[in-house]
Scaffold this motif. Structure first.
Motif, PDB file in Angstrom:
ATOM      1  N   PRO A 274       0.793  -1.235   0.000  1.00 20.82           N
ATOM      2  CA  PRO A 274       0.000   0.000   0.000  1.00 20.82           C
ATOM      3  C   PRO A 274       0.823   1.282   0.000  1.00 20.82           C
ATOM      4  O   PRO A 274       0.360   2.324  -0.470  1.00 20.82           O
ATOM      5  N   TRP A 275       2.034   1.227   0.550  1.00 14.62           N
ATOM      6  CA  TRP A 275       2.835   2.442   0.684  1.00 14.62           C
ATOM      7  C   TRP A 275       3.721   2.706  -0.535  1.00 14.62           C
ATOM      8  O   TRP A 275       4.418   3.715  -0.586  1.00 14.62           O
ATOM      9  N   ALA A 276       3.720   1.826  -1.508  1.00 12.54           N
ATOM     10  CA  ALA A 276       4.582   1.998  -2.685  1.00 12.54           C
ATOM     11  C   ALA A 276       4.036   3.082  -3.601  1.00 12.54           C
ATOM     12  O   ALA A 276       2.821   3.252  -3.746  1.00 12.54           O
ATOM     13  N   ALA A 277       4.932   3.814  -4.245  1.00 18.75           N
ATOM     14  CA  ALA A 277       4.529   4.890  -5.149  1.00 18.75           C
ATOM     15  C   ALA A 277       3.881   4.347  -6.415  1.00 18.75           C
ATOM     16  O   ALA A 277       2.891   4.906  -6.916  1.00 18.75           O
ATOM     17  N   ASP A 278       4.423   3.275  -6.973  1.00 15.46           N
ATOM     18  CA  ASP A 278       3.877   2.641  -8.167  1.00 15.46           C
ATOM     19  C   ASP A 278       3.161   1.355  -7.773  1.00 15.46           C
ATOM     20  O   ASP A 278       3.441   0.793  -6.710  1.00 15.46           O
ATOM     21  N   PRO A 279       2.248   0.848  -8.609  1.00 15.67           N
ATOM     22  CA  PRO A 279       1.522  -0.384  -8.274  1.00 15.67           C
ATOM     23  C   PRO A 279       2.482  -1.552  -8.050  1.00 15.67           C
ATOM     24  O   PRO A 279       3.082  -2.072  -8.992  1.00 15.67           O
ATOM     25  N   THR A 280       2.651  -1.928  -6.797  1.00 14.17           N
ATOM     26  CA  THR A 280       3.615  -2.955  -6.408  1.00 14.17           C
ATOM     27  C   THR A 280       2.923  -4.014  -5.578  1.00 14.17           C
ATOM     28  O   THR A 280       2.129  -3.698  -4.686  1.00 14.17           O
ATOM     29  N   ALA A 281       3.201  -5.267  -5.871  1.00 14.96           N
ATOM     30  CA  ALA A 281       2.648  -6.386  -5.103  1.00 14.96           C
ATOM     31  C   ALA A 281       3.753  -7.017  -4.270  1.00 14.96           C
ATOM     32  O   ALA A 281       4.950  -6.817  -4.521  1.00 14.96           O
ATOM     33  N   GLN A 282       3.352  -7.792  -3.270  1.00 14.66           N
ATOM     34  CA  GLN A 282       4.293  -8.570  -2.467  1.00 14.66           C
ATOM     35  C   GLN A 282       3.713  -9.969  -2.297  1.00 14.66           C
ATOM     36  O   GLN A 282       2.497 -10.145  -2.180  1.00 14.66           O
ATOM     37  N   VAL A 283       4.588 -10.958  -2.296  1.00 13.55           N
ATOM     38  CA  VAL A 283       4.140 -12.336  -2.164  1.00 13.55           C
ATOM     39  C   VAL A 283       5.204 -13.122  -1.404  1.00 13.55           C
ATOM     40  O   VAL A 283       6.406 -12.929  -1.608  1.00 13.55           O
ATOM     41  N   ILE A 284       4.753 -13.955  -0.481  1.00 11.46           N
ATOM     42  CA  ILE A 284       5.652 -14.760   0.335  1.00 11.46           C
ATOM     43  C   ILE A 284       6.000 -16.037  -0.416  1.00 11.46           C
ATOM     44  O   ILE A 284       5.140 -16.652  -1.068  1.00 11.46           O
ATOM     45  N   HIS A 285       7.266 -16.423  -0.326  1.00 10.21           N
ATOM     46  CA  HIS A 285       7.763 -17.606  -1.022  1.00 10.21           C
ATOM     47  C   HIS A 285       8.160 -18.694  -0.031  1.00 10.21           C
ATOM     48  O   HIS A 285       8.615 -18.402   1.088  1.00 10.21           O
ATOM     49  N   ASP A 286       8.018 -19.935  -0.460  1.00  8.29           N
ATOM     50  CA  ASP A 286       8.585 -21.074   0.260  1.00  8.29           C
ATOM     51  C   ASP A 286       9.921 -21.434  -0.362  1.00  8.29           C
ATOM     52  O   ASP A 286      10.175 -21.181  -1.544  1.00  8.29           O
ATOM     53  N   CYS A 287      10.790 -22.045   0.439  1.00  2.41           N
ATOM     54  CA  CYS A 287      12.151 -22.352   0.024  1.00  2.41           C
ATOM     55  C   CYS A 287      12.305 -23.857  -0.206  1.00  2.41           C
ATOM     56  O   CYS A 287      11.936 -24.658   0.653  1.00  2.41           O
ATOM     57  N   TYR A 288      12.881 -24.218  -1.359  1.00  4.21           N
ATOM     58  CA  TYR A 288      13.060 -25.621  -1.742  1.00  4.21           C
ATOM     59  C   TYR A 288      14.504 -25.870  -2.149  1.00  4.21           C
ATOM     60  O   TYR A 288      15.217 -24.957  -2.579  1.00  4.21           O
ATOM     61  N   TYR A 289      14.899 -27.137  -2.029  1.00  3.23           N
ATOM     62  CA  TYR A 289      16.165 -27.572  -2.608  1.00  3.23           C
ATOM     63  C   TYR A 289      15.930 -28.038  -4.039  1.00  3.23           C
ATOM     64  O   TYR A 289      14.787 -28.165  -4.494  1.00  3.23           O
ATOM     65  N   ALA A 290      17.006 -28.304  -4.742  1.00  2.00           N
ATOM     66  CA  ALA A 290      16.907 -28.706  -6.150  1.00  2.00           C
ATOM     67  C   ALA A 290      16.132 -30.008  -6.329  1.00  2.00           C
ATOM     68  O   ALA A 290      15.535 -30.241  -7.390  1.00  2.00           O
ATOM     69  N   ASP A 291      16.109 -30.850  -5.279  1.00  2.08           N
ATOM     70  CA  ASP A 291      15.388 -32.122  -5.388  1.00  2.08           C
ATOM     71  C   ASP A 291      13.897 -31.988  -5.082  1.00  2.08           C
ATOM     72  O   ASP A 291      13.169 -32.986  -5.041  1.00  2.08           O
ATOM     73  N   GLY A 292      13.433 -30.754  -4.854  1.00  2.00           N
ATOM     74  CA  GLY A 292      12.014 -30.513  -4.621  1.00  2.00           C
ATOM     75  C   GLY A 292      11.584 -30.562  -3.180  1.00  2.00           C
ATOM     76  O   GLY A 292      10.407 -30.319  -2.867  1.00  2.00           O
ATOM     77  N   LYS A 293      12.500 -30.844  -2.251  1.00  2.00           N
ATOM     78  CA  LYS A 293      12.158 -30.893  -0.837  1.00  2.00           C
ATOM     79  C   LYS A 293      12.213 -29.499  -0.224  1.00  2.00           C
ATOM     80  O   LYS A 293      13.063 -28.680  -0.586  1.00  2.00           O
ATOM     81  N   LEU A 294      11.294 -29.244   0.715  1.00  2.00           N
ATOM     82  CA  LEU A 294      11.307 -27.974   1.435  1.00  2.00           C
ATOM     83  C   LEU A 294      12.599 -27.832   2.233  1.00  2.00           C
ATOM     84  O   LEU A 294      13.106 -28.814   2.789  1.00  2.00           O
ATOM     85  N   VAL A 295      13.134 -26.622   2.281  1.00  2.00           N
ATOM     86  CA  VAL A 295      14.246 -26.323   3.184  1.00  2.00           C
ATOM     87  C   VAL A 295      13.697 -26.413   4.600  1.00  2.00           C
ATOM     88  O   VAL A 295      12.869 -25.588   5.011  1.00  2.00           O
ATOM     89  N   ASP A 296      14.133 -27.412   5.352  1.00  2.00           N
ATOM     90  CA  ASP A 296      13.441 -27.761   6.583  1.00  2.00           C
ATOM     91  C   ASP A 296      13.638 -26.782   7.726  1.00  2.00           C
ATOM     92  O   ASP A 296      12.857 -26.791   8.683  1.00  2.00           O
TER      93      ASP A 296
END
Length: 456
Positions: free
Chosen positions: A97-119
């Motif tokens: 909401p405080w950004a000057a231009d239309p800006t979104a934010q999104v939370i990411h999950d972290c994975y390793y190359a083998d597809g497993k979540l970073v525990d």
């Protein structure tokens, strides 16, 4: 509830187009709750992009340093500084909401190359605990209450903080607990906060003035733990930005001002049967269930070993002091705010326990993970609680750790929490906290210079 329930990647793309978004802040909550990540142009944000961050980003102190010569830490985090692959969670997409231009934010999950979540990523730790509940056919429900201070701007860390100037042109000089007029002193700020929260779908509820000068509390509607953790994570960031816009600071330090109460994150928690939706804390006749008693027993048994997570900094323990609106022990009672675990008066379907030990400075993902883990262990190990306290629990002995170093030692020794939260998480987290404690011990405080310099 998530910020946007059942949102798919396609839904997110359409939403971004409809909002005419030009930039996207790709966020990862680290161990401290700080938002790490990258900012991308809208055209570069695609499902198959596979944005990356170094694994070590999740293993840093609040000052940005990493442990050295710690064998457990080095086993957990690769010495070659490998990448994590980040994947957006579409249910967390919202505007900035405080950004000057239309800006979104999104939370990411972290994975390793083998597809497993970073525990040892905070969201992964909470998901791990929620999976244990799911396997039992249980669904935890939480409702955080988050305290914070508004302060005047202070760019010199050697100077004490002061209450901010309100619309009257004066700062608070006396306790204004639950005062409507004291809240109204900051109407322009809170109007922005509510507007921002509505735009972000954060679903905040009540705003009150707490005990301290410039101390406020915001309550969230009850819901699913991961979605609530996301909302608290976003809210902290939003409040700081809104306060800066109004030429003041907002802080979630556990004890930012001497002589004033500390700030907590009280968490109301209950558990329902996943199939029926019935609160398992109540029997059919409305009386408290055995599982309810055991949940409290688990909080009492394991919370001392969890303190390094719910009170994560040296400053956190300045809050855990007798007669300062914070618990000092593991007692429980009905409608009793002097205990660590309060049971509010409620109907049988709303029966819950409020964990009052957690500090406002705790990472919301880890705080919810650990308090739910303690309750889960109580139920699965059939731990009986101590007798209920009916009087003032401040008259009873201190039962909680009184410093970060002691709390780290207790956490490292508790094998059952290591099993539930994950061994690599405990190894990384305790190594980081131990380094933070060493860094603090290298700083000489004004109290030491004032009282020791010429007197010892």
């Amino acid at each position: 509830m998530a910020i946007r329930d059942n949102f798919s990647y396609t839904d997110m793309e359409e939403w971004l187009d409809a909002k005419r978004v030009t930039e996207i802040e790709c966020l990862v909550p680290d161990l401290t709750g700080v938002a790490r990540g990258k900012i991308l142009p809208r055209v570069k944000f695609t499902d198959d992009r596979g944005m990356r961050l170094p694994e070590v980003v999740l293993g840093m102190t609040v000052t940005g340093n990493t442990p050295e010569r710690d064998a457990a830490y080095e086993r957990a985090i690769s010495s070659i500084d490998r990448d994590m692959i980040l994947k957006a969670d579409p249910t967390t997409i919202t505007m900035v909401p405080w950004a000057a231009d239309p800006t979104a934010q999104v939370i990411h999950d972290c994975y390793y190359a083998d597809g497993k979540l970073v525990d040892f990523a905070p969201r992964s730790v909470l998901r791990r605990v929620l999976k244990l509940y799911e396997q039992r056919g249980w669904k935890p429900v939480v409702a955080p209450e988050l305290e914070f201070y508004l302060t005047a701007k202070n760019i010199d860390p050697d100077l004490p903080l002061a209450a901010p100037i309100g619309r009257s042109g004066r700062a608070e000089t006396s306790r204004q607990v639950y005062s409507i007029d004291a809240v109204n002193e900051f109407d322009p700020l809170f109007e922005d906060i509510y507007d921002y929260c509505e735009m972000m779908n954060l679903d905040v509820d009540t705003l009150i003035h707490e005990i301290g000068a410039g101390q406020m509390e915001i309550n969230f509607q009850h819901g699913e733990p991961l979605g609530l953790a996301d909302k608290v994570f976003y809210f902290k960031r939003t409040l700081r930005e809104a306060a800066l816009k109004h030429d003041m600071y907002a802080t979630f330090m556990a004890k930012p001002m001497a002589g004033e109460p500390g700030s907590a994150m009280h968490v109301h928690q209950s558990v329902v049967d996943a199939e029926s939706g019935k609160n398992i804390f109540s029997n059919d006749d409305g009386s408290p269930s055995t599982l309810f008693q055991q949940y409290i027993g688990g909080l009492q048994r394991y919370m001392p070993s969890a303190m390094a997570i719910v009170a994560p900094y040296v400053n956190s323990y300045r809050r855990i002091v007798r007669e300062t609106a914070a618990p000092i022990n593991l007692q429980w009672g009905i409608d009793n705010r002097t205990v660590g675990f309060r049971v509010p008066v409620s109907g049988s379907q709303d029966r819950r326990v409020e964990n009052r030990v957690i500090g406002a400075d705790a990472n919301p993902y880890l705080a919810l993970a650990i308090t739910l883990a303690c309750g889960y262990l109580g139920m699965t190990e059939a731990i009986e609680p101590s007798p209920m306290v009916e009087g003032n629990a401040y008259d009873m002995p201190v039962e909680l750790p009184q410093g970060l170093s002691e709390a780290i030692t207790l956490l490292r020794r508790e094998d059952r929490l290591r099993d539930v939260l994950g061994e690599r998480f405990i190894d990384v987290y305790t190594a980081v906290k131990e380094l933070e404690h060493r860094e603090f011990m290298q700083v000489i405080s004004p109290w030491e210079r004032e009282h020791l310099l010429l007197h010892v």
